[in-house]
Design an enzyme around this catalytic site. Sequence first.
Site, short mmCIF file in Angstrom:
data_model
loop_
_atom_site.label_atom_id
_atom_site.label_comp_id
_atom_site.label_asym_id
_atom_site.label_seq_id
_atom_site.Cartn_x
_atom_site.Cartn_y
_atom_site.Cartn_z
CG ASP A 108 0.80 0.30 9.47
OD1 ASP A 108 0.28 1.18 10.29
OD2 ASP A 108 1.31 0.49 8.29
NE ARG B 86 -5.08 0.24 12.96
CZ ARG B 86 -4.40 0.18 11.95
NH1 ARG B 86 -3.10 0.50 12.00
NH2 ARG B 86 -5.17 0.33 10.93
N GLY C 51 -4.85 7.71 5.02
CA GLY C 51 -3.94 8.81 5.85
C GLY C 51 -2.81 9.06 4.75
NE ARG D 124 6.41 6.57 0.78
CZ ARG D 124 5.41 6.24 1.73
NH1 ARG D 124 4.40 5.73 1.62
NH2 ARG D 124 5.81 6.88 2.88
CE LYS E 144 -3.04 0.58 3.62
NZ LYS E 144 -2.89 1.99 4.19
C1 S3P Z 1 2.89 4.96 6.23
C2 S3P Z 1 3.24 5.29 7.48
C3 S3P Z 1 2.72 5.03 8.65
C4 S3P Z 1 1.77 3.97 8.72
C5 S3P Z 1 0.74 4.02 7.41
C6 S3P Z 1 1.57 4.04 6.43
C7 S3P Z 1 3.43 5.38 5.08
O1 S3P Z 1 1.89 6.16 9.22
O2 S3P Z 1 1.11 3.61 9.67
O3 S3P Z 1 0.00 2.92 7.31
O4 S3P Z 1 3.08 4.99 3.92
O5 S3P Z 1 4.18 6.47 4.94
P1 S3P Z 1 2.54 7.23 10.19
O6 S3P Z 1 3.65 8.20 9.24
O7 S3P Z 1 1.34 8.22 10.57
O8 S3P Z 1 3.34 6.44 11.23
#
Ligand code: S3P
Length: 442
Positions: free
Chosen positions: A321, A352, A98, A29, A24
């Site tokens: 994660d 979580r 996110g 990216r 993912k």
């Molecule tokens: C991610 C960074 C992490 C991770 C998220 C994916 C990423 O989050 O928990 O599932 O792809 O950069 P945080 O940057 O909030 O730690």
Amino acid sequence: MPEVLIASPVRGALSGSVRVPGDKSISHRAVMLAALAEGTTRIEGFLPGEDTLATARIFSMLGAVIDWQNEAKTKLIVHGTSGMLRAPSGVLDAGNAGTCARLLLGVLAGQPFSATVDGDASLRRRPMRRVTEPLAKMGARFFGATDHLPITIEGRRPLSPIEHRPAVASAQVKSAVLLAGLFASGTTCVIEPRATRDHTERMLPAFGQPVHRDGLRVCLEPTGVLRAPKQVLSIPADPSSAAFFAAAAAIVPGSKLELTGVGINPRRDGWRRILEAMGAKIQTHRLQSCGEEPVADLHIEGASRLRGVQVAPEDVPDAIDEFPVLFAVAALAEGRFELRGASELRVKESDRIATMAEALSRMGAKVQELPDGLRIEGQASLEGGCEVDANHDHRVAMAIAVAAQRARKPVRIVRAAEIATSFPNFVELGQAIGMQLRWEGQ
Ligand code: S3P
């Protein structure tokens, strides 16, 4: 996708060889850099999950042209914009994602137009000041809220380079600042409190943009427009998805499972180290590289005995994660498992710590919620025979489905449809290796 997942006690051991969908983090990216590049990027192994499809949709709205090469949406060609995205005609909806929202804000900081980024109810609750604050320092302007979505940003070019020291270890914050740094007039640096996943730094050089790392300091001096790589950009199978099946095999004695082509980037591999410390048998075979990322086939055998461990706070980012599924395993291991220093888990797709404590307790586990972690006293099996709330959190839903394989009675997992955000074929692949899973009504 239905909302309710029924997960039942396993019959016999788990076995087979499967490849889980694409990573993912890397899929997000890949689309973003390809959209910013000059030329055409071919991507394979893309995750066709709701989160990454949201990123693809958003970058189409911003002017990239995406040609899907297969029905499964794992292969695509992206015609880039040479760094000049176009103003979107509507709100950019990141859904549950996110990574999409935060990295997108970094990209938009360097685009001379305004745009509004929004998300679903869960994403609207998640903290955004951690990215808007450094982006504002670089010169982006915000109208209205800067702490939560929806956020309206107006970018500009060039941005001012900064040296940013985030308070939290976050690859999303680091990546947002580095992506904005592509449009800065000098060198932008991020000094991390602890090393986090480095997919952005590994991928940028493939687009002609060097990134320098010295310990915890990561710097980018923009060298001009990104250039589409000549080679196909191949994406490994997602270790965060593989972890669910590895954990399921580890807790079911007699299991023998192969997971192929899984990313083993050390910054994503903490779950494997923790599971091994708990007594799980995991071997790596066929080590190779997939673009800039190391991958391997993982062979997992069911363990006859697993034990609880104490996870050190410095080990948290590498497994950030995977704690939901590690909690599920801990509930079935001998002795005490304790995690501290992980308050970031409270601001993921759900809180979580709270959602997993509640769900595992309902199943009969002995769990104590701590402000920044969880303490679990393991036991031989869980009772089950209950309904648990996944709280719209994909990883909570899948972690509980794993724990249910070793319960005495089936578990009804409600508000579980978000599994499709990261692992759309979780149920099908889980069934193929012998897990007892089905969507209610199907
Ligand atoms: C991610 C960074 C992490 C991770 C998220 C994916 C990423 O989050 O928990 O599932 O792809 O950069 P945080 O940057 O909030 O730690």
